[in-house]
Scaffold this motif. Structure first.
Motif, PDB file in Angstrom:
ATOM      1  N   SER A 122     -65.985 -65.070  35.876  1.00 55.51           N
ATOM      2  CA  SER A 122     -65.887 -66.071  34.813  1.00 55.51           C
ATOM      3  C   SER A 122     -66.281 -65.491  33.460  1.00 55.51           C
ATOM      4  O   SER A 122     -66.869 -64.417  33.353  1.00 55.51           O
ATOM      5  CB  SER A 122     -66.758 -67.280  35.159  1.00 55.51           C
ATOM      6  OG  SER A 122     -66.313 -67.900  36.350  1.00 55.51           O
ATOM      7  N   ASP A 123     -65.980 -66.251  32.415  1.00 58.50           N
ATOM      8  CA  ASP A 123     -66.049 -65.750  31.044  1.00 58.50           C
ATOM      9  C   ASP A 123     -67.427 -65.246  30.635  1.00 58.50           C
ATOM     10  O   ASP A 123     -67.532 -64.303  29.845  1.00 58.50           O
ATOM     11  CB  ASP A 123     -65.609 -66.851  30.075  1.00 58.50           C
ATOM     12  CG  ASP A 123     -64.173 -67.288  30.315  1.00 58.50           C
ATOM     13  OD1 ASP A 123     -63.358 -66.436  30.709  1.00 58.50           O
ATOM     14  OD2 ASP A 123     -63.873 -68.476  30.134  1.00 58.50           O
ATOM     15  N   LEU A 124     -68.491 -65.861  31.133  1.00 61.20           N
ATOM     16  CA  LEU A 124     -69.830 -65.458  30.722  1.00 61.20           C
ATOM     17  C   LEU A 124     -70.123 -64.016  31.097  1.00 61.20           C
ATOM     18  O   LEU A 124     -70.805 -63.299  30.357  1.00 61.20           O
ATOM     19  CB  LEU A 124     -70.873 -66.387  31.355  1.00 61.20           C
ATOM     20  CG  LEU A 124     -72.337 -66.093  31.014  1.00 61.20           C
ATOM     21  CD1 LEU A 124     -72.586 -66.200  29.514  1.00 61.20           C
ATOM     22  CD2 LEU A 124     -73.268 -67.037  31.772  1.00 61.20           C
ATOM     23  N   PRO A 164     -66.939 -58.954  27.054  1.00 62.43           N
ATOM     24  CA  PRO A 164     -67.898 -58.189  26.252  1.00 62.43           C
ATOM     25  C   PRO A 164     -69.247 -58.889  26.172  1.00 62.43           C
ATOM     26  O   PRO A 164     -69.356 -60.094  26.408  1.00 62.43           O
ATOM     27  CB  PRO A 164     -67.222 -58.116  24.882  1.00 62.43           C
ATOM     28  CG  PRO A 164     -66.297 -59.287  24.845  1.00 62.43           C
ATOM     29  CD  PRO A 164     -65.816 -59.472  26.249  1.00 62.43           C
ATOM     30  N   THR A 165     -70.266 -58.131  25.831  1.00 66.68           N
ATOM     31  CA  THR A 165     -71.600 -58.689  25.659  1.00 66.68           C
ATOM     32  C   THR A 165     -71.560 -59.782  24.596  1.00 66.68           C
ATOM     33  O   THR A 165     -70.960 -59.593  23.535  1.00 66.68           O
ATOM     34  CB  THR A 165     -72.590 -57.592  25.227  1.00 66.68           C
ATOM     35  OG1 THR A 165     -72.595 -56.563  26.220  1.00 66.68           O
ATOM     36  CG2 THR A 165     -73.994 -58.151  25.067  1.00 66.68           C
ATOM     37  N   SER A 169     -76.182 -59.134  20.706  1.00 65.91           N
ATOM     38  CA  SER A 169     -75.836 -57.877  20.045  1.00 65.91           C
ATOM     39  C   SER A 169     -77.107 -57.085  19.751  1.00 65.91           C
ATOM     40  O   SER A 169     -78.080 -57.613  19.207  1.00 65.91           O
ATOM     41  CB  SER A 169     -75.082 -58.166  18.745  1.00 65.91           C
ATOM     42  OG  SER A 169     -74.812 -56.979  18.051  1.00 65.91           O
ATOM     43  N   GLY A 170     -77.103 -55.827  20.139  1.00 67.35           N
ATOM     44  CA  GLY A 170     -78.273 -54.986  19.925  1.00 67.35           C
ATOM     45  C   GLY A 170     -79.259 -54.997  21.077  1.00 67.35           C
ATOM     46  O   GLY A 170     -80.208 -54.204  21.090  1.00 67.35           O
ATOM     47  N   TYR A 176     -70.433 -57.566  32.968  1.00 66.73           N
ATOM     48  CA  TYR A 176     -69.679 -56.318  33.110  1.00 66.73           C
ATOM     49  C   TYR A 176     -69.536 -55.566  31.792  1.00 66.73           C
ATOM     50  O   TYR A 176     -69.352 -54.348  31.781  1.00 66.73           O
ATOM     51  CB  TYR A 176     -68.292 -56.619  33.665  1.00 66.73           C
ATOM     52  CG  TYR A 176     -68.285 -57.087  35.099  1.00 66.73           C
ATOM     53  CD1 TYR A 176     -68.471 -56.196  36.155  1.00 66.73           C
ATOM     54  CD2 TYR A 176     -68.085 -58.431  35.409  1.00 66.73           C
ATOM     55  CE1 TYR A 176     -68.453 -56.626  37.474  1.00 66.73           C
ATOM     56  CE2 TYR A 176     -68.063 -58.874  36.730  1.00 66.73           C
ATOM     57  CZ  TYR A 176     -68.248 -57.966  37.753  1.00 66.73           C
ATOM     58  OH  TYR A 176     -68.229 -58.397  39.054  1.00 66.73           O
ATOM     59  N   GLY A 177     -69.533 -56.283  30.678  1.00 70.62           N
ATOM     60  CA  GLY A 177     -69.356 -55.642  29.381  1.00 70.62           C
ATOM     61  C   GLY A 177     -67.910 -55.470  28.975  1.00 70.62           C
ATOM     62  O   GLY A 177     -67.618 -54.991  27.885  1.00 70.62           O
TER      63      GLY A 177
END
Length: 606
Positions: free
Chosen positions: A239-241, A245-246, A251-252, A261-262
């Motif tokens: 699923s989308d969460l 991407p992070t 961020s950071g 998964y990233g």
């Protein structure tokens, strides 16, 4: 490792050779309790003794889905995942405990519904069985089979605990041995490796578990339950969460590998679809089926208070009479003046935001939003206008699950012994009211699902609640969702499994024109979201569904209630807004957990 992963245990003699696993923060698992000759070696002298380790994993402390609270004096008080996501108003009284999740105050100092110590306690217990099971003297071929089946249960429970954990916090340290203390710090496992580890354990469990247990063991993990849990894990992970991407708010964050998964990979949806199909095939082979014996107007209500052929993984409780107050959920959601019970306070109060979400019986939505998100100003859809919808007749011709989930003004209740209709009129001169006039009852709606109406006939009637963790309809909807996302839109198989769930409740087949969306995939995904909302109401799914879909904003709601004055229905602002913050996609670890557990670094934003 420190105490929140080693999390000590002791065994206490229960009767001569029967022991119950008890959590303790002071004594080591191997230590003998005072005035007892019971040791870990004693426990593993026979399969009948060793099974107590497995039985302990089904205790409420570890196994409960926490979909509804049964009472307010248990270890977690009156709180459950349903309070956070089902668009329910709550009076702010001292026995409700969920506020930090909805009032914007959640922090690393907040108490939490499922402490991480419980998770690692269960994992340690399961690992203990895995390590010691080969020491159990085997008495016969059937005894060896049973020992192996319990091994399957141990693996399944480890997977279940990590499933419960990752949907709250993201990835966790993976513990695959019985820690004694003093080991090197075990860091949080990368998310991808965690999902693969959970899936692997469930495959192993399925290879060892029976299709069904004999009647005295119902409720234990089966082959189908292990495969269904694997399917659910993989749908969540796709699923989308997690499958992308992070998130920007993280961020950071230096440990982004524990959040997901990233990157996005559509094949994760295909893997999930394959797992769902395997679970469905196993369910069919083992005799599971959608429950339909009570008829379309009663199926959902009936399966909420009885174990049925649809229950794949579930929790059962002891048998008590209604007058004992062991199951206060029923008593705290009861119309005043019906049956033997008379108490005015009401715990679960659905709102118009929930009621407005139900389709009409023709599959169309009567409400399509609000003016400026103001629930007192609904936008009636063209379909609603065509059907003559007004708030005065809001209950007319709705999805049958509305009537099974919600108690409303004009509804029936306790039909076997009560002839009065529900009457929530605020005008005290109106006869036959069932209001009770408690100042905390404001929404004008009550929950019906999981409330056993038969208990009102006599305080001596007994009841054994059954709370679903996974039932077959859930797996059907997960399968339909995975197929839709794997194929950029629904294929015939996806639509078929969605329709199986709708048909059971007398609803028409899927019609894409009834759902918003710029593409066929979006329309079908919105149909899935609808079905999961009304079909799985109060089953501890919606809070996690909205988060895995990255629809957390839907959890921020200013609640609207129903006021009835001398028969006239109107909407009223309840003066409460559930708040949402993107940080809550991953809950904080409590400061004590982080400070006492090297490797358990904090989530972003806390």
């Amino acid at each position: 490792m420190k105490k929140y992963i080693t999390y000590q245990f002791k065994f206490i003699a229960f009767i001569a050779i029967v022991f119950t696993l008890i959590v303790s923060c002071e004594q080591d698992f191997l230590e003998k309790p005072p005035a007892s000759d019971v040791t870990i070696d004693t426990v593993f002298t026979s399969s009948s003794n060793a099974q107590q380790v497995i039985f302990s994993l089904y205790e409420d402390t570890y196994f409960a889905p926490n979909n509804i609270p049964l009472n307010w004096w248990g270890w977690i008080g009156w709180q459950s995942w349903s309070e956070m996501a089902e668009d329910m108003y709550f009076p702010k009284v001292n026995w409700t405990k969920h506020w930090q999740y909805v009032d914007g105050t959640m922090s690393s100092a907040s108490s939490q519904l499922y402490p991480i110590g419980n998770l690692f306690a269960a994992v340690r217990s399961a690992n203990t069985y895995i390590e010691k099971m080969n020491e159990i003297p085997v008495q016969s071929a059937s005894d060896q089979t049973y020992i192996n089946q319990m091994l399957g249960e141990a693996h399944a429970h480890i997977a279940y605990q990590y499933f419960k954990g990752f949907r709250i916090w993201g990835s966790l340290p993976w513990i695959n041995t019985r820690l004694e203390g003093g080991e090197e710090a075990i860091p949080r496992m990368p998310f991808e490796a965690l999902i693969d580890s959970i899936a692997g354990r469930l495959d192993l469990a399925a290879s060892l578990l029976p299709e069904q247990w004999e009647d005295r063991w119902t409720g234990r993990f089966t082959k189908t339950a292990a495969l269904a849990l694997k399917a659910k894990v993989l749908v969540y992970a796709a699923s989308d969460l997690y499958n992308g991407p992070t998130p920007s708010y993280a961020s950071g964050y230096e440990h982004s590998e524990v959040l997901g998964y990233g990157n996005y990979d559509q094949q994760r949806w295909q893997r999930a679809a394959n797992a769902c199909k395997a679970a469905i095939d196993a369910a069919n082979a083992a005799g599971y089926a959608l429950y339909d014996a009570a008829g379309k107007e009663k199926n959902i209500y009936t399966l909420a208070i009885n174990r049925t052929s649809e229950h794949i993984l579930y929790q059962t409780f002891g048998i008590y009479n209604s007058g004992s107050w062991n199951y206060a959920y029923t008593m705290m959601n009861w119309p005043y003046g019906i049956g033997w019970y008379n108490r005015a306070d009401i715990a679960y109060q659905p709102t118009f935001q929930h009621v407005d979400g139900y389709q009409m019986s023709n599959g169309k939505f009567p409400i399509e939003g609000y003016e400026g998100s103001d629930g007192t100003k609904p936008n009636i859809s063209q379909a609603g206008n065509d059907a003559g919808y007004t708030d005065q007749n809001f209950a007319k011709d709705r999805d049958s699950r509305f009537y099974q989930n919600i108690v409303y003004h004009g509804a029936t209740f306790g039909e076997g012994y009560n002839d009065k209709l529900i009457n929530f009129d605020l005008d005290k001169s109106v006869p036959d009211r069932t209001h009770g006039d408690w100042s905390g009852f404001k929404s004008g709606f009550m929950a019906r699902k999981f409330v056993n109406e038969a208990l009102g006939e006599s305080s001596a009637i007994t009841y054994q609640p059954v709370h679903p963790i996974i039932r077959l309809a859930d797996v059907y909807l997960l399968y339909a969702e995975a197929l839709n996302r794997a194929n950029d839109g629904p294929n015939a198989e996806a639509i078929s499994y969605l329709n199986k769930v709708r048909t059971r409740s007398g609803m028409p087949d899927y019609d894409a024109s009834n759902y918003k969306g710029a593409t066929a995939e979006e329309q079908f995904q919105n149909a899935i979201k609808y079905e999961r909302r009304v079909e799985l109401y109060l089953e501890a799914n919606r809070y996690f569904d909205l988060r895995r879909w990255k629809n957390g904003d839907d959890l921020e709601v200013s609640f609207t209630g129903c006021a009835v004055n001398n028969g006239v229905v109107s909407r009223k602002d309840l003066g409460w807004t559930n708040k949402w913050d993107d940080r809550l996609y991953f809950h904080p670890f409590h400061n004590n957990w982080v400070n006492n557990t090297p490797g358990l670094y904090q989530n972003p934003g806390y």
